[in-house]
Design a protein around this motif. Structure first.
Motif, PDB file in Angstrom:
ATOM      1  N   LEU A 114       8.498   4.802 -20.098  1.00  0.00           N
ATOM      2  CA  LEU A 114       9.448   3.698 -20.253  1.00  0.00           C
ATOM      3  C   LEU A 114      10.027   3.439 -18.869  1.00  0.00           C
ATOM      4  N   ALA A 115       9.392   2.559 -18.127  1.00  0.00           N
ATOM      5  CA  ALA A 115       9.769   2.383 -16.726  1.00  0.00           C
ATOM      6  C   ALA A 115       9.249   1.054 -16.208  1.00  0.00           C
ATOM      7  N   GLU A 116       9.973   0.519 -15.231  1.00  0.00           N
ATOM      8  CA  GLU A 116       9.468  -0.619 -14.482  1.00  0.00           C
ATOM      9  C   GLU A 116       8.346  -0.136 -13.555  1.00  0.00           C
ATOM     10  N   ASN A 117       7.594  -1.069 -13.013  1.00  0.00           N
ATOM     11  CA  ASN A 117       6.584  -0.694 -12.029  1.00  0.00           C
ATOM     12  C   ASN A 117       7.248   0.034 -10.868  1.00  0.00           C
ATOM     13  N   GLY A 118       6.640   1.096 -10.409  1.00  0.00           N
ATOM     14  CA  GLY A 118       7.204   1.860  -9.306  1.00  0.00           C
ATOM     15  C   GLY A 118       6.236   2.937  -8.872  1.00  0.00           C
ATOM     16  N   ILE A 119       6.465   3.494  -7.699  1.00  0.00           N
ATOM     17  CA  ILE A 119       5.556   4.512  -7.170  1.00  0.00           C
ATOM     18  C   ILE A 119       5.515   5.734  -8.083  1.00  0.00           C
ATOM     19  N   ASP A 120       6.668   6.229  -8.511  1.00  0.00           N
ATOM     20  CA  ASP A 120       6.663   7.398  -9.397  1.00  0.00           C
ATOM     21  C   ASP A 120       5.914   7.105 -10.693  1.00  0.00           C
ATOM     22  N   HIS A 121       6.132   5.922 -11.249  1.00  0.00           N
ATOM     23  CA  HIS A 121       5.425   5.494 -12.460  1.00  0.00           C
ATOM     24  C   HIS A 121       3.912   5.539 -12.213  1.00  0.00           C
ATOM     25  N   GLY A 122       3.468   4.972 -11.097  1.00  0.00           N
ATOM     26  CA  GLY A 122       2.043   4.951 -10.798  1.00  0.00           C
ATOM     27  C   GLY A 122       1.456   6.338 -10.620  1.00  0.00           C
ATOM     28  N   VAL A 123       2.181   7.200  -9.919  1.00  0.00           N
ATOM     29  CA  VAL A 123       1.700   8.568  -9.693  1.00  0.00           C
ATOM     30  C   VAL A 123       1.570   9.317 -11.019  1.00  0.00           C
ATOM     31  N   LEU A 124       2.567   9.190 -11.898  1.00  0.00           N
ATOM     32  CA  LEU A 124       2.515   9.889 -13.177  1.00  0.00           C
ATOM     33  C   LEU A 124       1.350   9.381 -14.026  1.00  0.00           C
ATOM     34  N   ALA A 125       1.170   8.071 -14.071  1.00  0.00           N
ATOM     35  CA  ALA A 125       0.075   7.517 -14.871  1.00  0.00           C
ATOM     36  C   ALA A 125      -1.272   8.024 -14.365  1.00  0.00           C
ATOM     37  N   LEU A 292      -1.137  -2.477  -3.092  1.00  0.00           N
ATOM     38  CA  LEU A 292      -0.308  -3.166  -4.069  1.00  0.00           C
ATOM     39  C   LEU A 292       1.154  -3.022  -3.669  1.00  0.00           C
ATOM     40  N   HIS A 293       1.775  -4.127  -3.293  1.00  0.00           N
ATOM     41  CA  HIS A 293       3.206  -4.155  -3.014  1.00  0.00           C
ATOM     42  C   HIS A 293       3.917  -4.553  -4.302  1.00  0.00           C
ATOM     43  N   ILE A 294       4.716  -3.642  -4.804  1.00  0.00           N
ATOM     44  CA  ILE A 294       5.365  -3.840  -6.103  1.00  0.00           C
ATOM     45  C   ILE A 294       6.517  -4.824  -5.944  1.00  0.00           C
ATOM     46  N   ASP A 295       6.416  -5.936  -6.650  1.00  0.00           N
ATOM     47  CA  ASP A 295       7.450  -6.969  -6.620  1.00  0.00           C
ATOM     48  C   ASP A 295       8.439  -6.684  -7.730  1.00  0.00           C
ATOM     49  N   GLU A 296       9.670  -6.337  -7.355  1.00  0.00           N
ATOM     50  CA  GLU A 296      10.698  -6.063  -8.362  1.00  0.00           C
ATOM     51  C   GLU A 296      11.295  -7.336  -8.921  1.00  0.00           C
ATOM     52  N   GLY A 297      10.873  -8.487  -8.423  1.00  0.00           N
ATOM     53  CA  GLY A 297      11.292  -9.757  -8.989  1.00  0.00           C
ATOM     54  C   GLY A 297      10.503 -10.092 -10.235  1.00  0.00           C
ATOM     55  N   LYS A 298      10.890 -11.164 -10.873  1.00  0.00           N
ATOM     56  CA  LYS A 298      10.207 -11.664 -12.063  1.00  0.00           C
ATOM     57  C   LYS A 298      10.435 -13.169 -12.126  1.00  0.00           C
ATOM     58  N   LEU A 304      14.103 -14.418  -9.149  1.00  0.00           N
ATOM     59  CA  LEU A 304      13.115 -15.115  -8.333  1.00  0.00           C
ATOM     60  C   LEU A 304      13.359 -14.909  -6.843  1.00  0.00           C
ATOM     61  N   ASP A 305      14.630 -14.801  -6.418  1.00  0.00           N
ATOM     62  CA  ASP A 305      14.920 -14.602  -5.003  1.00  0.00           C
ATOM     63  C   ASP A 305      14.264 -13.326  -4.471  1.00  0.00           C
ATOM     64  N   ARG A 306      14.155 -12.310  -5.321  1.00  0.00           N
ATOM     65  CA  ARG A 306      13.522 -11.064  -4.879  1.00  0.00           C
ATOM     66  C   ARG A 306      12.031 -11.278  -4.627  1.00  0.00           C
ATOM     67  N   THR A 307      11.386 -12.024  -5.515  1.00  0.00           N
ATOM     68  CA  THR A 307       9.973 -12.337  -5.307  1.00  0.00           C
ATOM     69  C   THR A 307       9.785 -13.105  -4.007  1.00  0.00           C
ATOM     70  N   VAL A 308      10.633 -14.100  -3.766  1.00  0.00           N
ATOM     71  CA  VAL A 308      10.517 -14.899  -2.549  1.00  0.00           C
ATOM     72  C   VAL A 308      10.709 -14.029  -1.316  1.00  0.00           C
ATOM     73  N   ALA A 309      11.687 -13.118  -1.357  1.00  0.00           N
ATOM     74  CA  ALA A 309      11.918 -12.222  -0.216  1.00  0.00           C
ATOM     75  C   ALA A 309      10.698 -11.339   0.042  1.00  0.00           C
ATOM     76  N   ASN A 310      10.070 -10.861  -1.025  1.00  0.00           N
ATOM     77  CA  ASN A 310       8.888 -10.021  -0.855  1.00  0.00           C
ATOM     78  C   ASN A 310       7.716 -10.810  -0.279  1.00  0.00           C
ATOM     79  N   LEU A 311       7.581 -12.054  -0.703  1.00  0.00           N
ATOM     80  CA  LEU A 311       6.499 -12.890  -0.173  1.00  0.00           C
ATOM     81  C   LEU A 311       6.765 -13.323   1.260  1.00  0.00           C
ATOM     82  N   ARG A 312       8.013 -13.334   1.682  1.00  0.00           N
ATOM     83  CA  ARG A 312       8.298 -13.572   3.109  1.00  0.00           C
ATOM     84  C   ARG A 312       7.847 -12.376   3.949  1.00  0.00           C
ATOM     85  N   ASP A 313       7.929 -11.187   3.377  1.00  0.00           N
ATOM     86  CA  ASP A 313       7.525  -9.978   4.094  1.00  0.00           C
ATOM     87  C   ASP A 313       6.016  -9.786   4.127  1.00  0.00           C
TER      88      ASP A 313
END
Length: 627
Positions: A114-125, A292-298, A304-313
């Motif tokens: 029960l988790a959002e996308n994240g490095i720990d989530h990916g490692v456990l899976a 894979l750069h995990i976008d915490e936006g949706k 949406l501002d978080r997605t835009v910030a990630n796409l600027r990076d």
């Protein structure tokens, strides 16, 4: 007797666009006596590995320092990324896998995540799958947005996990204490008292037991249980084997050879509890050594501002999203030339799935591409289900409009079976699930003579050139007849109506079963509607915005234009209600990816349907004039 027809498309010439992206589109057509047909690729599927771990170990050896996963470091608004390279990820996976073996976890009781996308989530899976312990990632919306937690409780009873991973218990409010975890060990990245810290798993010293357990993992090993979020009252746990996921990625690499030639870089929010994000996109990085750069936006206004910030990076090489996400992103791209130029700077492919993309949105994205790089970036789609891991058809040729979902990739067969006046798609292949977790009754209903029933319909883009692919033709059970006996194609009409009033309406369900006229129950875009109401306060309630004459007149104008060009009563919208209450996830009206369930909305809002057609006309009903 069936007849085999070989349909061949010529290999794209040097002058054709996107020639280095795609394999030639080839399809064999076997016509059946009942009027149906079977479509398959004449190209055999390359042999997939026994398990995802084979690819993972390859990149840990060949590209140890290459970024595999990245997430925002610190607070969401902070700058910078926390990265995990392939070699480091492999070491973490081995450590956590040992910790799972030390706990004696059983393949019969999957790990619940029960988790959002994240490095720990990916490692456990990956750790669970590495040693043959299935993982069951669950939508966090069942804890965050639900009021009764009914779906989460049902899944817990079905899975009976020995271990539950929660990334941050504080995110889920009452769920952490209201739900009976049935004696499972709770592991968290940010643990509260009584929970095990994920860091403790990472600190475990791996032994040869990890290699022995991994060697026993094979194509038929259950890797995941992924839960559907469709029209049923309770989610179905779809068994995902290693064979399903590995064969699917091999097929993708065969039809899109550039993903193997150029390790993809993606910025992606799509949740890993869904097959699109968790199988298609995540596993593509494993197959091809991508990042894979995990976008915490949706695709919701607040994130949406978080997605835009990630796409600027990070400028992606492939971008994946659902139509609602593209609808929100294109507004930012149009308003910000610098963002637009960066987004398209190395983009090879725009991919959408999950729902129909309005043609008007397609054209806006193409215009942004032309402004950003002086040429059109290829835009494509595919079709599949949780039960097909997920890709069952793929576009691997240039297309000019939304709706085309391609042809079967190597290894997959599509049967088009007559269903009334339409053709239902059935699927067979190594990517198809063996069934549903602990539900043999559902498994039996899902298959017909070895073919997976899908309930989705298709038609050919060009009946004279079948290699141009099939077009998604809606759900077989969604369409209905007007009182005149005329059939209404719900999927096509919904897309046309949304395009006619874009961006004022985000989504809608089509009404009119046994009625004289077609109507819409519409979920309006509050921000877009408010932008038309210059005389209203910025914080006025949505009801006041929706009732504003300017908004109503704009919707009337757009749908009246649509009606004039529609060509018949089955495509004309007569009435609309703009709904004030957003779709409910508890009532199955919407998934956490934003897909609207037509049937559930109509059933739950039956009173609104009656109001839509009542005489005299209610004040909140917008009547559309055709001329």
């Amino acid at each position: 007797m069936s007849v085999i027809e070989a349909r061949r498309a010529e290999t794209p010439s040097a002058g054709q666009p996107h020639r280095d992206l795609f394999a030639p589109p080839l399809v064999d057509v076997q016509r059946l006596a009942d009027g149906g047909m079977i479509l398959r690729s004449p190209v055999p599927l390359n042999a997939p590995p026994r398990a995802l771990s084979v690819w993972f170990e390859r990149w840990a050896s060949e590209a140890p320092e290459r970024v595999f996963l990245a997430e925002r470091a610190g607070a969401p608004e902070g700058r910078g990324w926390r990265t995990l390279a392939f070699a480091e990820a492999h070491a973490q996976v081995r450590a956590v896998a040992q910790a799972l073996l030390d706990r004696g976890l059983s393949p019969e009781r999957p790990i619940l995540i029960l988790a959002e996308n994240g490095i720990d989530h990916g490692v456990l899976a990956l750790a669970g799958m590495h040693v043959g312990i299935p993982v069951a990632p669950v939508s966090t919306a069942y804890a965050r947005l639900s009021k009764d937690f009914a779906k989460l409780r049902y899944i817990l009873e079905l899975i009976e996990p020995q271990l539950v991973y929660i990334d941050d218990p504080s995110r889920y409010g009452d769920a952490a204490t209201a739900v009976d975890w049935r004696g499972a060990e709770i592991v968290a990245s940010r643990p509260t008292p009584g929970m095990t810290a994920f860091a403790d798993l990472l600190a475990t010293l791996p032994t040869n037991a990890v290699e022995r357990a991994n060697a026993a993992v094979g194509p038929d090993t259950v890797a995941k249980i992924l839960f559907t979020s469709g029209s049923t009252d309770l989610p179905k746990g779809v068994i995902n084997t290693q064979r399903m996921m590995c064969s699917n990625q091999e097929a993708i690499a065969q039809v899109w050879p550039f993903v193997a030639a150029e390790p993809p870089v993606i910025v992606d929010w799509l949740p890993w509890n869904h097959t699109f994000g968790g199988n298609h996109n995540f596993n593509m990085m494993l197959r091809n050594g991508g990042s894979l750069h995990i976008d915490e936006g949706k695709p919701v206004p607040a994130l949406l501002d978080r997605t835009v910030a990630n796409l600027r990076d990070v400028a992606p090489t492939i971008y994946f999203n659902v139509p609602r996400g593209y609808g929100m992103l294109v507004e930012r791209l149009e308003a910000d030339p610098a963002l637009n130029a960066h987004f398209f700077s190395r983009l090879r492919l725009i991919f959408y799935a999950g729902a129909g993309l309005p043609q008007s949105l397609w054209e806006r994205l193409e215009a942004c591409s032309m402004k950003g790089r002086g040429e059109k970036v290829a835009m494509i789609s595919s079709w599949g289900l949780t039960e097909t891991a997920p890709m069952a058809t793929a576009v691997h040729f240039p297309i000019e409009r939304a709706g085309v979902i391609g042809i079967p990739p190597p290894g997959v067969e599509i049967k088009l079976a007559p269903a009334g006046d339409r053709l239902e798609m059935l699927v067979r292949g190594p990517n198809v699930t063996p069934g549903y977790w602990k539900r043999p009754d559902l498994t039996e209903k899902a298959f017909a003579d070895g073919w997976l029933r899908t309930g989705d319909a298709a038609r050919f883009e060009d009946p004279h050139d079948l290699a141009r692919g099939v077009v998604f033709d809606g759900r077989v059970a969604e369409n209905f007849k007007l009182s005149s006996g005329t059939w209404v194609n719900v999927g096509a009409l919904r897309l046309a109506a949304l395009a006619a009033v874009s961006p004022l309406i985000e989504d809608a369900v089509v009404t009119g079963h046994d009625r004289d006229e077609v109507g819409l129950l519409a979920f309006a875009n509050v921000a877009a509607c408010r932008g038309l109401c210059t005389d209203l306060a910025a914080d006025c309630p949505p009801r006041q915005v929706f009732d504003h004459a300017t908004v109503r007149e704009a919707i009337v104008r757009g749908l009246a234009r649509h009606n004039r060009a529609s060509g018949g009563s089955s495509m004309e919208i007569a009435r609309v209600i703009l709904m004030h209450e957003p779709p409910s996830i508890d009532a199955n009206e919407i998934t956490d990816k934003g897909y609207i369930n037509q049937r559930a909305v109509l059933e739950r809002r039956a009173e609104l349907v009656e109001r839509l057609y009542a005489e005299p006309v209610h004040d909140d009903v917008i009547v559309i004039r055709s001329a």
